[in-house]
Design a protein around this motif. Structure first.
Motif, PDB file in Angstrom:
ATOM      1  N   ALA A   1      27.919  -3.784  28.301  1.00  0.00           N
ATOM      2  CA  ALA A   1      28.437  -3.157  29.498  1.00  0.00           C
ATOM      3  C   ALA A   1      28.031  -1.688  29.548  1.00  0.00           C
ATOM      4  N   VAL A   2      27.609  -1.238  30.716  1.00  0.00           N
ATOM      5  CA  VAL A   2      27.256   0.157  30.925  1.00  0.00           C
ATOM      6  C   VAL A   2      28.044   0.670  32.115  1.00  0.00           C
ATOM      7  N   ASN A   3      28.769   1.752  31.916  1.00  0.00           N
ATOM      8  CA  ASN A   3      29.517   2.379  33.001  1.00  0.00           C
ATOM      9  C   ASN A   3      28.625   3.435  33.640  1.00  0.00           C
ATOM     10  N   VAL A   4      28.118   3.166  34.834  1.00  0.00           N
ATOM     11  CA  VAL A   4      27.166   4.076  35.473  1.00  0.00           C
ATOM     12  C   VAL A   4      27.823   5.377  35.915  1.00  0.00           C
ATOM     13  N   LEU A   5      29.160   5.421  35.906  1.00  0.00           N
ATOM     14  CA  LEU A   5      29.858   6.645  36.271  1.00  0.00           C
ATOM     15  C   LEU A   5      30.159   7.514  35.064  1.00  0.00           C
ATOM     16  N   ASP A   6      29.872   7.013  33.877  1.00  0.00           N
ATOM     17  CA  ASP A   6      30.153   7.738  32.644  1.00  0.00           C
ATOM     18  C   ASP A   6      28.853   8.193  32.000  1.00  0.00           C
ATOM     19  N   ALA A   7      28.708   9.517  31.847  1.00  0.00           N
ATOM     20  CA  ALA A   7      27.453  10.078  31.334  1.00  0.00           C
ATOM     21  C   ALA A   7      27.134   9.579  29.931  1.00  0.00           C
TER      22      ALA A   7
ATOM     23  N   LEU B   1      25.870  14.361  33.351  1.00  0.00           N
ATOM     24  CA  LEU B   1      24.812  13.696  32.576  1.00  0.00           C
ATOM     25  C   LEU B   1      23.921  14.732  31.895  1.00  0.00           C
ATOM     26  N   LEU B   2      23.503  15.744  32.637  1.00  0.00           N
ATOM     27  CA  LEU B   2      22.636  16.776  32.078  1.00  0.00           C
ATOM     28  C   LEU B   2      23.338  17.541  30.958  1.00  0.00           C
ATOM     29  N   PHE B   3      24.577  17.929  31.204  1.00  0.00           N
ATOM     30  CA  PHE B   3      25.317  18.712  30.219  1.00  0.00           C
ATOM     31  C   PHE B   3      25.574  17.900  28.957  1.00  0.00           C
ATOM     32  N   THR B   4      25.993  16.659  29.133  1.00  0.00           N
ATOM     33  CA  THR B   4      26.259  15.800  27.983  1.00  0.00           C
ATOM     34  C   THR B   4      24.987  15.505  27.206  1.00  0.00           C
ATOM     35  N   ALA B   5      23.892  15.299  27.912  1.00  0.00           N
ATOM     36  CA  ALA B   5      22.611  15.050  27.240  1.00  0.00           C
ATOM     37  C   ALA B   5      22.206  16.238  26.382  1.00  0.00           C
TER      38      ALA B   5
END
Length: 224
Positions: A14-20, A53-57
């Motif tokens: 499962a992948v949550n597309v709203l979660d970075a 996403l950018l910040f978490t990456a």
């Protein structure tokens, strides 16, 4: 008799597309480029978490967050920049060819509100400033690109300023996450609050510009 093929638990699929962090765990650096392209170039990607996403990456490049997930900074910066710039240019071309039909067919209230705010930005601040500021506003950065194409913004002007804004947004947020992850040990314990803070901070340029514009309008009214 051949043993049945073992499948990973459904929780791993499962992948949550709203979660970075879920996106990064599943797709890594490639996922960053794809998500940014979809968010900035395709109207269906307006809900994707570009800022977080950018910040978490960037955090994950330090190895200090996201257990078992580690990204390389160089490829990440390249993927982020390419996804953000190619996506915006694709959205502009789609808007130029389809006119306002893409937005008119959408029934999403968030997209309609984003289109209204994007048009206000273009009308109030002009092409250059609006294109740069839109990068820091969720949904607006999705809608402004096709809207600019539909409204006939010159291609050279759009390309110049979307590249400038796209690089500041994508590389800036990524490096901010990397810098914070490098300086704070065990940063994963406060990852969610940090992501929320960085999203708020990303809106500050727009808020400052709106405040300056209102003060200028009041000054002009007082003089009149």
């Amino acid at each position: 008799m051949t043993a049945p093929l073992a499948l990973p638990p459904s929780s791993q699929l499962a992948v949550n597309v709203l979660d970075a962090q879920s996106l990064l765990t599943a797709f890594g650096v490639l996922g960053v480029g794809v998500v940014l392209f979809a968010e900035t170039g395709l109207l269906i990607g307006f809900f994707l978490p570009g800022d977080s996403l950018l910040f978490t990456a960037g955090l994950l490049c330090t190895g200090g967050a996201g257990r078992g997930v580690h990204l390389s900074l160089g490829p990440l910066l390249l993927a982020a920049a390419v996804g953000a710039l190619a996506g915006a240019q694709c959205g502009f071309v789609l808007g130029r060819r389809a006119g306002g039909a893409l937005l008119a067919r959408s029934r999403s209230r968030r997209l309609a509100e984003g289109a209204r705010r994007a048009e206000e930005l273009l009308g109030r601040y002009g092409h250059a400033k609006a294109i740069v500021l839109a990068r820091f506003v969720p949904v607006v950065r999705t809608v402004l690109n096709p809207l600019a194409g539909a409204l006939g913004v010159p291609a050279r002007t759009f390309t110049l300023w979307q590249v400038a804004g796209g690089l500041v947004w994508s590389i800036g947020l990524t490096l901010a996450g990397y810098a914070l992850g490098s300086s704070i040990p065990d940063v994963d314990r406060c990852l969610l609050p940090l992501v929320a803070v960085i999203v708020v901070l990303s809106l500050l340029p727009l808020a400052a510009e709106l405040l300056r514009s209102r003060r200028s309008a009041r000054t002009e009214e007082a003089r009149g």
